[in-house]
Design a protein around this motif. Structure first.
Motif, PDB file in Angstrom:
ATOM      1  N   MET A  65       0.824  -1.206   0.000  1.00  0.00           N
ATOM      2  CA  MET A  65       0.000   0.000   0.000  1.00  0.00           C
ATOM      3  C   MET A  65       0.863   1.262   0.000  1.00  0.00           C
ATOM      4  SD  MET A  65      -2.998   1.673   0.246  1.00  0.00           S
ATOM      5  CE  MET A  65      -4.285   0.508   0.657  1.00  0.00           C
ATOM      6  N   ALA A  66       2.003   1.215   0.666  1.00  0.00           N
ATOM      7  CA  ALA A  66       2.834   2.415   0.809  1.00  0.00           C
ATOM      8  C   ALA A  66       3.924   2.531  -0.256  1.00  0.00           C
ATOM      9  CB  ALA A  66       3.472   2.442   2.199  1.00  0.00           C
ATOM     10  N   HIS A  67       4.707   1.478  -0.448  1.00  0.00           N
ATOM     11  CA  HIS A  67       5.917   1.626  -1.259  1.00  0.00           C
ATOM     12  C   HIS A  67       5.652   1.704  -2.750  1.00  0.00           C
ATOM     13  CE1 HIS A  67       7.852   1.198   2.468  1.00  0.00           C
ATOM     14  NE2 HIS A  67       7.848  -0.114   2.535  1.00  0.00           N
ATOM     15  N   VAL A  68       4.627   1.016  -3.235  1.00  0.00           N
ATOM     16  CA  VAL A  68       4.360   1.082  -4.684  1.00  0.00           C
ATOM     17  C   VAL A  68       4.067   2.517  -5.116  1.00  0.00           C
ATOM     18  CG1 VAL A  68       2.840   0.318  -6.547  1.00  0.00           C
ATOM     19  CG2 VAL A  68       3.688  -1.338  -4.858  1.00  0.00           C
ATOM     20  N   PRO A  69       3.119   3.224  -4.498  1.00  0.00           N
ATOM     21  CA  PRO A  69       2.886   4.601  -4.947  1.00  0.00           C
ATOM     22  C   PRO A  69       4.026   5.556  -4.607  1.00  0.00           C
ATOM     23  CG  PRO A  69       1.525   4.090  -3.038  1.00  0.00           C
ATOM     24  CD  PRO A  69       2.118   2.798  -3.492  1.00  0.00           C
ATOM     25  N   LEU A  70       4.665   5.393  -3.458  1.00  0.00           N
ATOM     26  CA  LEU A  70       5.683   6.374  -3.066  1.00  0.00           C
ATOM     27  C   LEU A  70       6.961   6.223  -3.879  1.00  0.00           C
ATOM     28  CD1 LEU A  70       5.254   6.804   0.783  1.00  0.00           C
ATOM     29  CD2 LEU A  70       4.023   7.844  -1.123  1.00  0.00           C
ATOM     30  N   PHE A  71       7.356   5.014  -4.224  1.00  0.00           N
ATOM     31  CA  PHE A  71       8.518   4.877  -5.092  1.00  0.00           C
ATOM     32  C   PHE A  71       8.180   5.197  -6.543  1.00  0.00           C
ATOM     33  CE2 PHE A  71      10.557   2.257  -1.688  1.00  0.00           C
ATOM     34  CZ  PHE A  71      11.674   3.081  -1.533  1.00  0.00           C
ATOM     35  N   ALA A  72       6.926   5.029  -6.934  1.00  0.00           N
ATOM     36  CA  ALA A  72       6.517   5.456  -8.269  1.00  0.00           C
ATOM     37  C   ALA A  72       6.551   6.971  -8.382  1.00  0.00           C
ATOM     38  CB  ALA A  72       5.118   4.931  -8.584  1.00  0.00           C
ATOM     39  N   HIS A  73       6.080   7.650  -7.348  1.00  0.00           N
ATOM     40  CA  HIS A  73       6.051   9.113  -7.358  1.00  0.00           C
ATOM     41  C   HIS A  73       7.445   9.691  -7.179  1.00  0.00           C
ATOM     42  CE1 HIS A  73       5.322  13.232  -6.024  1.00  0.00           C
ATOM     43  NE2 HIS A  73       4.084  13.123  -6.481  1.00  0.00           N
ATOM     44  N   ALA A  74       8.175   9.167  -6.224  1.00  0.00           N
ATOM     45  CA  ALA A  74       9.581   9.506  -5.959  1.00  0.00           C
ATOM     46  C   ALA A  74       9.791  10.807  -5.187  1.00  0.00           C
ATOM     47  CB  ALA A  74      10.404   9.543  -7.250  1.00  0.00           C
ATOM     48  N   GLU A  75       8.807  11.690  -5.130  1.00  0.00           N
ATOM     49  CA  GLU A  75       8.986  12.965  -4.430  1.00  0.00           C
ATOM     50  C   GLU A  75       7.765  13.298  -3.578  1.00  0.00           C
ATOM     51  OE1 GLU A  75       9.794  15.789  -7.511  1.00  0.00           O
ATOM     52  OE2 GLU A  75      11.911  15.218  -7.657  1.00  0.00           O
ATOM     53  N   ALA A  76       7.167  12.290  -2.983  1.00  0.00           N
ATOM     54  CA  ALA A  76       5.956  12.507  -2.183  1.00  0.00           C
ATOM     55  C   ALA A  76       6.331  13.059  -0.812  1.00  0.00           C
ATOM     56  CB  ALA A  76       5.170  11.213  -2.040  1.00  0.00           C
ATOM     57  N   LYS A  77       6.037  14.325  -0.610  1.00  0.00           N
ATOM     58  CA  LYS A  77       6.348  14.983   0.656  1.00  0.00           C
ATOM     59  C   LYS A  77       5.150  14.979   1.609  1.00  0.00           C
ATOM     60  CE  LYS A  77       9.969  18.048  -1.099  1.00  0.00           C
ATOM     61  NZ  LYS A  77      10.237  17.203  -2.270  1.00  0.00           N
ATOM     62  N   ASP A  78       3.957  15.129   1.068  1.00  0.00           N
ATOM     63  CA  ASP A  78       2.733  15.156   1.872  1.00  0.00           C
ATOM     64  C   ASP A  78       1.879  13.955   1.500  1.00  0.00           C
ATOM     65  OD1 ASP A  78       2.637  17.766   3.439  1.00  0.00           O
ATOM     66  OD2 ASP A  78       3.171  18.479   1.440  1.00  0.00           O
ATOM     67  N   VAL A  79       1.640  13.083   2.473  1.00  0.00           N
ATOM     68  CA  VAL A  79       0.904  11.844   2.239  1.00  0.00           C
ATOM     69  C   VAL A  79      -0.300  11.801   3.173  1.00  0.00           C
ATOM     70  CG1 VAL A  79       1.002   9.322   2.239  1.00  0.00           C
ATOM     71  CG2 VAL A  79       3.035  10.659   1.591  1.00  0.00           C
ATOM     72  N   LEU A  80      -1.455  11.461   2.612  1.00  0.00           N
ATOM     73  CA  LEU A  80      -2.669  11.273   3.393  1.00  0.00           C
ATOM     74  C   LEU A  80      -3.025   9.797   3.404  1.00  0.00           C
ATOM     75  CD1 LEU A  80      -5.282  12.183   4.859  1.00  0.00           C
ATOM     76  CD2 LEU A  80      -6.308  12.524   2.580  1.00  0.00           C
ATOM     77  N   ILE A  81      -3.263   9.266   4.602  1.00  0.00           N
ATOM     78  CA  ILE A  81      -3.766   7.907   4.766  1.00  0.00           C
ATOM     79  C   ILE A  81      -5.184   8.015   5.307  1.00  0.00           C
ATOM     80  CG2 ILE A  81      -3.435   5.677   5.903  1.00  0.00           C
ATOM     81  CD1 ILE A  81      -0.456   6.674   6.368  1.00  0.00           C
ATOM     82  N   VAL A  82      -6.139   7.496   4.568  1.00  0.00           N
ATOM     83  CA  VAL A  82      -7.538   7.477   5.013  1.00  0.00           C
ATOM     84  C   VAL A  82      -7.818   6.088   5.569  1.00  0.00           C
ATOM     85  CG1 VAL A  82      -9.946   7.748   4.355  1.00  0.00           C
ATOM     86  CG2 VAL A  82      -8.190   9.176   3.279  1.00  0.00           C
ATOM     87  N   GLY A  83      -8.201   6.015   6.840  1.00  0.00           N
ATOM     88  CA  GLY A  83      -8.301   4.738   7.524  1.00  0.00           C
ATOM     89  C   GLY A  83      -6.934   4.404   8.122  1.00  0.00           C
ATOM     90  N   GLY A  84      -6.611   3.112   8.123  1.00  0.00           N
ATOM     91  CA  GLY A  84      -5.268   2.721   8.545  1.00  0.00           C
ATOM     92  C   GLY A  84      -4.967   2.953  10.006  1.00  0.00           C
ATOM     93  N   GLY A  85      -5.993   2.855  10.861  1.00  0.00           N
ATOM     94  CA  GLY A  85      -5.787   3.135  12.267  1.00  0.00           C
ATOM     95  C   GLY A  85      -4.842   2.193  12.981  1.00  0.00           C
ATOM     96  N   ASP A  86      -4.509   1.048  12.364  1.00  0.00           N
ATOM     97  CA  ASP A  86      -3.551   0.133  12.984  1.00  0.00           C
ATOM     98  C   ASP A  86      -2.125   0.657  12.920  1.00  0.00           C
ATOM     99  OD1 ASP A  86      -2.283  -0.959  10.391  1.00  0.00           O
ATOM    100  OD2 ASP A  86      -4.391  -1.448  10.095  1.00  0.00           O
ATOM    101  N   GLY A  87      -1.868   1.635  12.046  1.00  0.00           N
ATOM    102  CA  GLY A  87      -0.555   2.262  11.974  1.00  0.00           C
ATOM    103  C   GLY A  87       0.443   1.594  11.060  1.00  0.00           C
ATOM    104  N   GLY A  88       0.057   0.501  10.384  1.00  0.00           N
ATOM    105  CA  GLY A  88       1.001  -0.211   9.531  1.00  0.00           C
ATOM    106  C   GLY A  88       1.395   0.552   8.279  1.00  0.00           C
ATOM    107  N   VAL A  89       0.422   1.117   7.569  1.00  0.00           N
ATOM    108  CA  VAL A  89       0.751   1.916   6.385  1.00  0.00           C
ATOM    109  C   VAL A  89       1.522   3.165   6.800  1.00  0.00           C
ATOM    110  CG1 VAL A  89      -0.203   3.260   4.485  1.00  0.00           C
ATOM    111  CG2 VAL A  89      -1.162   1.018   5.010  1.00  0.00           C
ATOM    112  N   LEU A  90       1.117   3.779   7.903  1.00  0.00           N
ATOM    113  CA  LEU A  90       1.839   4.944   8.423  1.00  0.00           C
ATOM    114  C   LEU A  90       3.301   4.595   8.691  1.00  0.00           C
ATOM    115  CD1 LEU A  90       1.757   7.865   9.549  1.00  0.00           C
ATOM    116  CD2 LEU A  90       1.090   6.870  11.745  1.00  0.00           C
ATOM    117  N   ARG A  91       3.531   3.461   9.308  1.00  0.00           N
ATOM    118  CA  ARG A  91       4.901   3.000   9.573  1.00  0.00           C
ATOM    119  C   ARG A  91       5.723   2.937   8.294  1.00  0.00           C
ATOM    120  NH1 ARG A  91       4.286  -2.866  10.568  1.00  0.00           N
ATOM    121  NH2 ARG A  91       4.637  -3.017   8.303  1.00  0.00           N
TER     122      ARG A  91
END
Length: 284
Positions: A65-91
């Motif tokens: 959920m995290a690395h595919v879009p962020l490495f595709a974008h390469a310059e993501a400074k501001d990221v919004l996670i909707v849901g994800g209260g377990d903290g795994g994607v945030l991690r």
């Protein structure tokens, strides 16, 4: 007496997990939540009768959920996670040195509190990172009203039942489009295409109306019973999902080549290679 907990997501398909020890079982303000120990999957959390995570395989979903879009974008400074209260994607988002701010918008404060107590190894301190902003709110309302703009929006939602249903609507995706910066990327949890094909087809159909590039990618998480999990993909920059593994590998090295258990540069590229029955869903 033995207790077995049944997953009730699918109409014609049921799975039961043995609850060796129940740690929490109650109705929160928004949903039924149970946490229990299982000999095969470790510690498991279910919401409204659906497995959300297990400690044995959570790394698959969260990394993809995290690395595919962020490495595709390469310059993501501001990221919004909707849901994800377990903290795994945030991690996983916070592993990226370019991520200057990660906003976690969770409707149910109880999920965060219970995961901090029972799943500390999932968040690994991510809630307390200086770059983290936690917003307790309805994700649809937050995205529709926020003045912030994001390089990536990651919708780590439950399935389209209960409070998660509104996160699969054209209105919500339209709000996400508004909240993205130019060249940004939207990724969504879109279920198991083998059993929930119409859900994926509908979401990508909405994406196609709103974005120049709409597609999906796959990963297999064993505790999500019924085949590969699909992640919806939407951006106005079609090149984001067409990076070579060499390019992704260079970006990974620049980010510190932090350890991963599922994701890698070759897998990033391969995840977009869809079987024909899934390709038919996203291209129709």
């Amino acid at each position: 007496m033995e207790r077995w907990v049944e997953e009730t997501l699918h109409n014609g398909f049921r799975v039961r997990l043995k609850a060796d020890e129940v740690l929490f079982d109650s109705q929160t303000d928004h949903q039924q939540l149970i946490i229990f120990e299982n000999g095969d999957f470790g510690r498991v959390m279910m919401l409204d009768g659906v497995v959300q995570l297990s400690t044995r395989d959570e790394f698959v979903y969260h990394e993809m959920m995290a690395h595919v879009p962020l490495f595709a974008h390469a310059e993501a400074k501001d990221v919004l996670i909707v849901g994800g209260g377990d903290g795994g994607v945030l991690r996983e988002v916070l592993r990226h040195p370019d991520a200057e701010r990660a906003t976690l918008c969770e409707i149910d404060r109880s999920v965060i509190d219970l995961c901090r107590a029972h799943f500390p190894e999932i968040s690994q301190g991510a809630y307390d990172d200086a770059r983290t902003r936690i917003v307790i709110a309805d994700g649809t309302k937050f995205v529709a009203e926020t003045d912030d703009r994001f390089d990536a929006i990651l919708v780590d939602s439950t399935d389209p039942i209960g409070p998660g249903a509104v996160l699969f609507t054209e209105a919500f995706y339209t709000s996400c489009r508004r909240a993205l910066k130019p060249g940004g990327v939207l990724v969504t949890q879109n279920g198991l295409p083998f059993l929930q094909g119409p859900e994926l087809a509908e979401s990508v159909g909405y994406f196609r109306k709103l974005f120049k590039d709409a597609f999906a990618y796959l990963a297999t998480t064993p505790s999500y019973f019924g085949g590969s999990m699909s992640y919806g993909w939407a951006s106005d920059d079609a090149t984001l999902r067409q990076q070579t593994s060499g390019t992704i590998a260079r970006r990974y090295e620049a980010a510190g080549a932090f350890p991963t258990r599922y994701w890698n540069p070759d897998l990033q590229v391969a995840a977009f290679a869809l079987p024909n029955y899934i390709r038919d869903l996203v291209e129709k």
